[in-house]
Structure formats: structure tokens, C-alpha cells
Motif scaffolding. Structure first.
Motif, mmCIF file in Angstrom:
data_model
loop_
_atom_site.group_PDB
_atom_site.id
_atom_site.type_symbol
_atom_site.label_atom_id
_atom_site.label_comp_id
_atom_site.label_asym_id
_atom_site.label_seq_id
_atom_site.Cartn_x
_atom_site.Cartn_y
_atom_site.Cartn_z
ATOM 1 N N THR A 129 23.027 -16.647 3.751
ATOM 2 C CA THR A 129 23.710 -17.325 2.656
ATOM 3 C C THR A 129 25.155 -17.568 3.026
ATOM 4 O OG1 THR A 129 22.312 -16.194 1.056
ATOM 5 C CG2 THR A 129 24.356 -17.163 0.229
ATOM 6 N N PRO A 130 25.632 -18.808 2.911
ATOM 7 C CA PRO A 130 27.020 -19.089 3.282
ATOM 8 C C PRO A 130 27.977 -18.274 2.439
ATOM 9 C CG PRO A 130 25.774 -21.115 2.994
ATOM 10 C CD PRO A 130 24.919 -19.998 2.466
ATOM 11 N N GLY B 90 31.867 -23.309 9.643
ATOM 12 C CA GLY B 90 30.609 -24.033 9.793
ATOM 13 C C GLY B 90 29.964 -23.812 11.135
ATOM 14 N N ALA C 115 26.347 -21.911 11.145
ATOM 15 C CA ALA C 115 25.178 -22.690 11.534
ATOM 16 C C ALA C 115 24.297 -21.951 12.534
ATOM 17 C CB ALA C 115 25.610 -24.027 12.125
ATOM 18 N N LEU D 113 27.284 -26.949 18.946
ATOM 19 C CA LEU D 113 26.955 -27.672 17.726
ATOM 20 C C LEU D 113 27.919 -28.827 17.552
ATOM 21 C CD1 LEU D 113 27.054 -24.287 16.818
ATOM 22 C CD2 LEU D 113 25.386 -25.327 15.286
ATOM 23 N N PHE E 18 29.275 -31.769 14.656
ATOM 24 C CA PHE E 18 29.338 -32.087 13.233
ATOM 25 C C PHE E 18 29.903 -33.490 13.092
ATOM 26 C CE2 PHE E 18 29.691 -27.596 13.875
ATOM 27 C CZ PHE E 18 28.962 -27.008 12.859
ATOM 28 N N ASP F 280 29.286 -33.652 7.946
ATOM 29 C CA ASP F 280 29.496 -32.483 7.091
ATOM 30 C C ASP F 280 29.933 -31.318 7.975
ATOM 31 O OD1 ASP F 280 29.336 -30.241 5.494
ATOM 32 O OD2 ASP F 280 27.413 -30.776 4.580
ATOM 33 N N ARG G 29 29.795 -28.319 7.567
ATOM 34 C CA ARG G 29 28.967 -27.126 7.433
ATOM 35 C C ARG G 29 27.546 -27.341 7.937
ATOM 36 N NH1 ARG G 29 30.954 -23.618 3.551
ATOM 37 N NH2 ARG G 29 29.317 -22.220 4.269
ATOM 38 N N THR G 30 27.180 -28.594 8.228
ATOM 39 C CA THR G 30 25.814 -28.907 8.653
ATOM 40 C C THR G 30 25.852 -29.635 9.984
ATOM 41 O OG1 THR G 30 25.116 -29.127 6.343
ATOM 42 C CG2 THR G 30 23.652 -30.029 8.031
ATOM 43 N N PRO G 31 25.347 -29.023 11.064
ATOM 44 C CA PRO G 31 25.417 -29.687 12.374
ATOM 45 C C PRO G 31 24.496 -30.890 12.451
ATOM 46 C CG PRO G 31 24.185 -27.630 12.526
ATOM 47 C CD PRO G 31 24.759 -27.671 11.144
ATOM 48 N N SER G 32 24.968 -31.952 13.092
ATOM 49 C CA SER G 32 24.144 -33.131 13.330
ATOM 50 C C SER G 32 23.363 -33.010 14.633
ATOM 51 C CB SER G 32 25.024 -34.383 13.364
ATOM 52 O OG SER G 32 26.070 -34.237 14.306
ATOM 53 N N ARG H 237 22.558 -29.891 18.038
ATOM 54 C CA ARG H 237 22.836 -28.573 18.589
ATOM 55 C C ARG H 237 22.039 -28.392 19.870
ATOM 56 N NH1 ARG H 237 21.375 -24.371 14.234
ATOM 57 N NH2 ARG H 237 21.617 -22.863 15.922
#
Length: 326
Positions: A2-3, A18, A22, A117, A119, A122, A124-127, A129
Motif C-alpha cells: 500500500t502506498p 514512485g 513501484a 523504471l 515514468f 504518472d 507513481r506508475t511506471p510506463s 520497467r
């Protein structure tokens, strides 16, 4: 995992958190842009010397997608105090080095695995990796690196290296943020001279200098290697070459009787600390009746093209030379 809550992230870079988050709760145990920095010893938020950063360096090559992060710790890390080493490149914003796109490298300071990773939309969300390489695990000098086409194409202007709690991406033990400086590249080619040339005739040789980097080269010095029986002006100066551009020098060469047979013509280019070279075979005929024209044909040459990149070994952030792609 959980972040962490916004409260725990307040005052911490979102991108840094992030990158670490991730990877999950516990990460598994060719430069266009270069930066490095020192950091005061004893300023970490944790007492362990292996969580205290004293020097850092980052390098990124947008053409090849190669990244490298280096960190020197105050002492070797303790396996009983797990710590993630994070290094990333990005763009400066009002909030710091958080502008997208960014890309980061992460690995435990006592681990054997590196993950990268990227980004794009976002923090916090990798595009994308993937996996990378690890150097110096368990020692005071740490290195993370990766090369992947999915890392290509960014133009970062800042970087950050940090020591982070692997179970809490918002808990940063120590960090250093610094500018990434664009670097020039240097390449040289031998062109126009035919493979077969005649004696006692003038031939035109073109020396083409190119800069595949992201900063001007400064003055370039060219030097032709000596060949027995060859007459030519061997030393030349070329004005600074802008990023992505080329300059060409034309040289008149003549081959006497002592140059008969197969010869290897070489040229070396230097600009500051950059050095590149090229060579090609040239066959000098005793007769000048066939295949001895001076202005066309002959193709190119084998050559090297170089850029600066942080090197692993010696002090953190030291620079070395590596081949670069066109």
C-alpha cells in the motif's frame, strides 16, 4: 504494498517515492548527460554510516538508453539495515527534479539485482520497467546501470541519488540532487579517397568530424598518421561542432614511390578530453592508369565515436570514455 499516505510523502519527491514504491515492499536482493555531487558526511536521518551518502554521480545517453548511477557511502552498508539505492534523471520543476519523463534505477545496497523504471505520465506508475546490472554490492562504492531502448529519447536536466527505506518509499535516509550537464560526442571519418590510388598524383581526402552529443565540442584538432612516401598537411584545426552537426576538412595527398603497396591511413581527432579515430586501407599502384582518380569513390572508413560517461572505480562520479552510436 500500500502506498504511503500523502502525509508521509509530504516534503518528499513524488518521483523518488514512485521509483521505490513501484518495486514493491522489498526489492529483490553509451553519456549524453552527466552530473555529480558531493554530500556532507553525517547528515543522514539514520545513524548507520552505510545509510549516509557522501558522493553521487549519474549518466544518461538518450541515443542508446543507457543509464548509470554511482554512490559513495560513508561506510559499507549493513545487511541488517536494508537500504535501497535510488538514482533517477528528470526535468527541473518548481517542486524540484520531478518533471516527466523520468527514469530511475533501484537496488538494495547489499543486493545483487537492479531494476530500472520509466515514468511518462504518472510519477507513481511506471510506463516501462526492466532489469539492469549491479556493481559494488555490499561495499562503500555502489553502482547501478542499465541499457534498454525503452529508456531512449529523454532530455533530462537534473538527477537525484538517494538512500531510501525499501519498506517505505517516503522515508529517505540521505540524498543529493544536482544538474545534469549535456556532453559533446566526437566522431571522425575518412572519405572520398579511392581504395586504389596512383603515384605522383594529387588526390582529395575528406576528413569529416561529427558530434552526436548534446553540447558543442569546442575546437577539434585533427592529425593524419604518417605513411612512408605520402605528402600531405597532417595537422588541422576545426571550429567547434554543434550538437548533431558535422564539419569537413579537405586535404590534398600525394603518394610517392615509397608508398607502393597496401598502406593503412589513420586520422585522430581530439576535442578537450574527447578522442576519436578512424582508419582505412589504401593501395598505391605503381601505374596510375586505372582506378586512380582523386575526387570520388572509395567509400568510408572504420571509425570510433566517443562520449563521456560516469565510470565505476576510483571516486564516485569519475568520467570515462565509451563508444557511442550514430
Amino acid at each position: 504494498m500500500t502506498p504511503p499516505s500523502p502525509r508521509r510523502l509530504r516534503g518528499r519527491p513524488l518521483v523518488l517515492a514512485g521509483v521505490a514504491l513501484a518495486l514493491g515492499a522489498a526489492p529483490a536482493a553509451q553519456a549524453s548527460f552527466v552530473g555529480e555531487a558531493t554530500d556532507p558526511a553525517g547528515d543522514a536521518t539514520a545513524p548507520e554510516p552505510g545509510r549516509d551518502l557522501v558522493a553521487a554521480g549519474l549518466g544518461y545517453d538518450r541515443a542508446t538508453g543507457r543509464m548509470q548511477a554511482l554512490a559513495r557511502l560513508r561506510d559499507a552498508p549493513d545487511a541488517a539495515a536494508p537500504t535501497s539505492l535510488v538514482g533517477y534523471v528528470g526535468r527541473r520543476t518548481a517542486a524540484g527534479c520531478e518533471g516527466l519523463p523520468t527514469a530511475g534505477l533501484v537496488g538494495l545496497t547489499t543486493g545483487r539485482v537492479t531494476t530500472w523504471l520509466r515514468f511518462d505520465a504518472d510519477p507513481r506508475t511506471p510506463s516501462a520497467r526492466g532489469s539492469g546490472d549491479r556493481q559494488g554490492s555490499g561495499t562503500a562504492l555502489q553502482g547501478l546501470s542499465a541499457i534498454d531502448r525503452r529508456l531512449q529519447g529523454m532530455r533530462p536536466d537534473c538527477g537525484r541519488v538517494a538512500l531510501v527505506d525499501p519498506d517505505d518509499g517516503g522515508r529517505v535516509f540521505d540524498e543529493a540532487t544536482f544538474a545534469l550537464v549535456p556532453q559533446p560526442g566526437l566522431g571522425v571519418e575518412l572519405l572520398s579517397l579511392p581504395r586504389y590510388v596512383g603515384q605522383r598524383r594529387a588526390h582529395t581526402l575528406r576528413l569529416r568530424v561529427r558530434n552526436p552529443g548534446d553540447a558543442p565540442t569546442g575546437t577539434v584538432r585533427l592529425r593524419l598518421g604518417a605513411i612512408a612516401g605520402m605528402t600531405a598537411k597532417r595537422a588541422h584545426r576545426v571550429a567547434s561542432v554543434a550538437p548533431g552537426r558535422t564539419r569537413t576538412v579537405r586535404v590534398t595527398v600525394r603518394f610517392g614511390s615509397r608508398a607502393a603497396g597496401t598502406n593503412r591511413l589513420r586520422v585522430t581527432a581530439t576535442a578537450g578530453r574527447l578522442r576519436a579515430s578512424a582508419q582505412r586501407p589504401v593501395y598505391v599502384r605503381r601505374s596510375s592508369r586505372r582506378g586512380t582518380g582523386g575526387g570520388s569513390g572509395g567509400g568510408g572508413s572504420s571509425s570510433t565515436c566517443v562520449q563521456f560517461f560516469p565510470g565505476f572505480g576510483g571516486d564516485a562520479g569519475s568520467l570515462g570514455l565509451v563508444p557511442c552510436r550514430r
